[in-house]
Design an enzyme around this catalytic site. Structure first.
Site, PDB file in Angstrom:
ATOM      1  N   ASP A   1     -45.001-116.030 -88.940  1.00 30.60           N
ATOM      2  CA  ASP A   1     -44.144-114.871 -88.794  1.00 30.60           C
ATOM      3  C   ASP A   1     -43.775-114.804 -87.308  1.00 30.60           C
ATOM      4  OD1 ASP A   1     -43.123-112.182 -89.345  1.00 30.60           O
ATOM      5  OD2 ASP A   1     -44.866-111.519 -88.194  1.00 30.60           O
TER       6      ASP A   1
ATOM      7  N   ASP B   1     -48.925-110.900 -88.621  1.00 30.26           N
ATOM      8  CA  ASP B   1     -49.649-109.761 -88.068  1.00 30.26           C
ATOM      9  C   ASP B   1     -49.881-108.728 -89.156  1.00 30.26           C
ATOM     10  OD1 ASP B   1     -47.061-108.980 -88.406  1.00 30.26           O
ATOM     11  OD2 ASP B   1     -46.926-107.872 -86.518  1.00 30.26           O
TER      12      ASP B   1
ATOM     13  N   ASP C   1     -46.108-108.536 -94.142  1.00 32.13           N
ATOM     14  CA  ASP C   1     -46.262-109.948 -94.520  1.00 32.13           C
ATOM     15  C   ASP C   1     -47.327-110.137 -95.591  1.00 32.13           C
ATOM     16  OD1 ASP C   1     -44.682-110.602 -92.314  1.00 32.13           O
ATOM     17  OD2 ASP C   1     -46.475-110.634 -91.049  1.00 32.13           O
TER      18      ASP C   1
HETATM   19  P1  ADP Z   1     -40.661-110.591 -88.457  1.00 32.06           P
HETATM   20  O1  ADP Z   1     -40.456-111.218 -89.781  1.00 32.06           O
HETATM   21  O2  ADP Z   1     -40.146-111.411 -87.331  1.00 32.06           O
HETATM   22  O3  ADP Z   1     -42.067-110.130 -88.217  1.00 32.06           O
HETATM   23  P2  ADP Z   1     -39.831-108.122 -89.572  1.00 32.06           P
HETATM   24  O4  ADP Z   1     -39.538-108.660 -90.917  1.00 32.06           O
HETATM   25  O5  ADP Z   1     -41.072-107.326 -89.394  1.00 32.06           O
HETATM   26  O6  ADP Z   1     -39.784-109.267 -88.488  1.00 32.06           O
HETATM   27  O7  ADP Z   1     -38.622-107.240 -89.091  1.00 32.06           O
HETATM   28  C1  ADP Z   1     -37.317-107.759 -89.115  1.00 32.06           C
HETATM   29  C2  ADP Z   1     -36.340-106.814 -88.514  1.00 32.06           C
HETATM   30  O8  ADP Z   1     -36.335-105.594 -89.248  1.00 32.06           O
HETATM   31  C3  ADP Z   1     -36.636-106.453 -87.112  1.00 32.06           C
HETATM   32  O9  ADP Z   1     -36.137-107.395 -86.220  1.00 32.06           O
HETATM   33  C4  ADP Z   1     -35.936-105.114 -86.989  1.00 32.06           C
HETATM   34  O10 ADP Z   1     -34.587-105.318 -86.718  1.00 32.06           O
HETATM   35  C5  ADP Z   1     -36.070-104.516 -88.365  1.00 32.06           C
HETATM   36  N1  ADP Z   1     -37.183-103.565 -88.443  1.00 32.06           N
HETATM   37  C6  ADP Z   1     -38.316-103.713 -89.175  1.00 32.06           C
HETATM   38  N2  ADP Z   1     -39.128-102.653 -89.026  1.00 32.06           N
HETATM   39  C7  ADP Z   1     -38.515-101.824 -88.149  1.00 32.06           C
HETATM   40  C8  ADP Z   1     -38.856-100.562 -87.573  1.00 32.06           C
HETATM   41  N3  ADP Z   1     -40.004 -99.924 -87.839  1.00 32.06           N
HETATM   42  N4  ADP Z   1     -37.978-100.013 -86.722  1.00 32.06           N
HETATM   43  C9  ADP Z   1     -36.831-100.639 -86.428  1.00 32.06           C
HETATM   44  N5  ADP Z   1     -36.460-101.817 -86.918  1.00 32.06           N
HETATM   45  C10 ADP Z   1     -37.285-102.424 -87.782  1.00 32.06           C
HETATM   46 MG    MG Z   2     -43.939-109.350 -88.234  1.00 32.49          MG
END
Ligand code: ADP
Ligand code: MG
Length: 631
Positions: free
Chosen positions: A326, A522, A526
């Protein structure tokens, strides 16, 4: 391994004492036989002593295995062999068997107990009392009485009583007992502190966030306890082998006795040789070869801050062909900071206070970055209720004025909003963009710098060097993913952006076709991919409960190099298991052949048998001296 010392951890002392007496008996009997004839009464007493002290624990183990678990145990084989030897006038050989068996049981039991107790030892690091700062001043209370929301004072040298959040004060924390990292970690307001870590300097006021039974130590112990129920394929093999095979050995020895008789050997000699076959064929070494390696590796890992949920996770990690990461919060810190704020209606401060209010409860690293920025600017977050997280999109809630949202382009579209031209440049850039709006109206946006962790590059390189494929998976936009990926040395086809949690699961499934897959996250949204992968790796002690539940391996420190080190350990463990099984099965084959066809004397069979067992245990224990280190 036989059973008589395995299940109860407290009889170490008496076990050692009995073993000692058994050896004294054997010593006197040997003296009589080879060096200096002793009075007959003394010799017989010595032999009886050796038989009783060596035989009774084994007989007890055999009976309890038979009565409680309805299975024949190796202890039984040993008792029968020793009695058979005594019956044909080879009492001394029988005593040698019992003395060696008892010694290797005691040593094995001590060694394995040491491995098993490595994590339980954390319990002893828990302080009994804490200084609570309550309505009637600072008082000393029992740690079990602390509840979330209480304030406690941590003086220099004190251990953290339960998990909490620093309110005021700064200082350094020795977190080695939990994370295996020896370097002190600086803590100031807003930082998490974990149970059982030591406050080295400074005076900290800490708000309790978890009660004793859900704090770090309890969670680690729960993980490890669950782990013992999850047996690996080779552990199951050696268990199965031990149980089924014992019956076969017993039957085989009876058959051997009959065969020797039919071949014309006198009864006493046939019995002696059948007893030799029994000892030679006993699977002690086979049964202990896998657990000795696995327990040692698991506890070496635990001391290094890597918790495996059992031998299966360890053996799977050794075989992983693809490591899927991730991005946000795993390869990157995700909270390096807010880099730009563009408010379209009203002041930046009001906008940030609103965003921080919406993100007040979110576990997402982006949310933490936004809250940190608001705190740094001395802003009070707006009160927001009805908060709901939308994985990989953003978050929604309601303030006094009405409904609110924050998130990425997907969220924007879902809310029926379109991208204001003032944000167009930001939306093409390579920084993580968070837009905030009310329904179709976009109120503004902020960018969060998402920087790779220091440990990410070296960890990726080390895993790649081990021959594994690397994947990066993220819900973030492609330009951000590309910038981070390039800095970590990833090729474009190794980077997957714009994913929803379900897409991560699908990609994990696809990678499974090329071999075992590990997913490292994390835990913020996920959990599905963590659970689906052959090896789910959750990072950070502060990581979410769901993630720890779904994962097979937990990295207590947010240090990805521990993963590469854990993989090396897992591979070494797999090698040791192979060596042990080869050695154990090989020794058994040689001894059985010798006893059947070459008239191998009983004492040699005993020596070969017990020697092989000890060798296998010691070989497994080598892993214990091999802690996970990353620098
Ligand atoms: P990754 O897969 O890299 O861990 P996430 O799937 O957790 O990323 O999140 C992807 C996108 O969703 C972030 O880049 C953000 O744009 C948006 N996002 C997710 N959760 C939040 C939040 N709590 N506040 C604002 N944006 C969020
Ligand atoms: Mg993440």
């Amino acid at each position: 391994m036989a059973g008589h010392g395995q299940d109860d951890d407290d009889d170490d002392g008496s076990g050692l004492y009995l073993t000692l007496l058994c050896w004294i008996g054997l010593g006197l009997a040997t003296l009589d036989a080879f060096l200096q004839p002793l009075p007959a009464g003394l010799t017989i007493s010595a032999l009886v002593l050796a038989y009783l002290t060596g035989g009774i624990p084994a007989a007890r183990g055999a009976v309890s295995a038979l009565v409680q678990d309805h299975r024949l145990d190796i202890d039984l084989l040993m008792v029968i062999a020793a009695l058979a030897a005594a019956a044909v006038g080879a009492a001394l050989e029988g005593a040698v068997l019992l003395a060696l068996f008892s010694l290797s049981e005691t040593l094995e039991h001590r060694a394995m107990g040491k491995a098993r107790r490595a994590v339980q030892a954390l319990m002893q690091l828990r302080p009994e009392t804490a200084l609570r700062d309550g309505p009637d001043g600072v008082t000393e209370v029992a740690v079990a009485d602390l509840v979330p929301g209480d304030h406690v004072i941590l003086r220099p040298g004190a251990r953290v009583p339960v998990d909490g959040l620093v309110l005021t004060g700064t200082g350094h924390m020795d977190e080695s007992s939990v994370t295996g990292e020896s370097a002190p970690v600086r803590k100031s307001a807003g930082a998490h502190v974990h149970e059982a870590c030591v406050n080295l300097d400074g005076i900290l006021a800490v708000e309790v966030t978890r009660s004793l039974d859900s704090s770090t130590v309890a969670r680690m112990i729960r993980l490890v306890t669950e782990a013992q129920a999850m047996k690996s394929p080779s552990e199951r093999f050696s268990d199965w082998f031990g149980q089924r095979y014992t019956i076969a050995v017993l039957a085989g020895s009876i058959l051997a006795f009959v065969a020797f008789r039919l071949l014309g050997h006198p009864t006493a000699e046939a019995l002696y040789r059948a007893a030799t076959v029994l000892v030679a064929a006993s699977p002690c070494a086979v049964v202990i070869s896998v657990p000795s390696a696995i327990l040692s590796a698991l506890s070496a890992a635990a001391r290094g801050g890597v918790l495996f949920k059992g031998g299966a996770a360890l053996e799977n990690l050794a075989e992983v062909r693809t490591f899927a990461f991730d991005k946000t919060g795993t390869l990157t810190t995700g909270r390096a900071g807010v880099t730009a704020i563009t408010a379209l209606h009203g002041s930046d401060s009001d906008f940030l206070a609103l965003a921080a209010g919406l993100e007040a409860q979110s576990e997402h690293p982006i949310a933490a970055a936004i809250r940190d920025e608001a705190t740094a600017r001395g802003l009070t977050p707006v009160a927001v209720t009805d908060v709901r997280a939308h994985p990989s999109e953003g978050i929604t809630g309601r303030d006094a004025t009405g409904d609110l949202w924050a998130g990425n382009a997907r969220m924007l579209t879902a809310m029926g909003a379109t991208l204001p031209s003032a944000l167009a440049a930001l939306a093409d850039g390579s920084e993580t963009l968070v837009m905030v709006g009310r329904g179709p109206v976009v109120l503004g946006a902020l960018t969060v710098a998402d920087e790779p962790r220091d440990t990410a590059g070296p960890a990726v390189a080390a895993l790649r060097a081990s021959g594994a494929a690397i994947l990066m998976m993220t819900g973030d936009r492609a330009p951000v993913a590309a910038r981070i990926g390039t800095r970590l040395g990833l090729a474009p086809d190794e980077i997957h952006a714009g994913l929803l949690p379900a897409d991560k699961v699908r990609l994990v499934d696809e990678a499974t076709r090329r071999g075992r897959v590990a997913f490292i996250g994390d835990g913020v949204n996920d959990a599905a991919a963590l659970a689906r992968a052959d090896v789910g790796v959750a990072m950070g002690v502060a990581g979410s409960e769901v993630a720890l539940q779904a994962a097979d391996v937990a990295l207590m420190a947010e240090d990805l190099q521990k993963l590469a080190a854990a993989q090396r350990l897992a591979r070494r463990a797999a090698r040791v298991i192979r060596q042990n099984l080869t050695l154990a099965l090989g020794a058994m084959a040689v001894l059985v052949t010798g006893s059947l066809f070459f008239n191998l004397p009983l004492p040699l069979a005993v020596l070969g048998h017990e020697g092989g067992t000890l060798l296998v245990v010691l070989n497994g224990l080598r892993l214990l001296a091999d802690p996970i280190r990353t620098r």
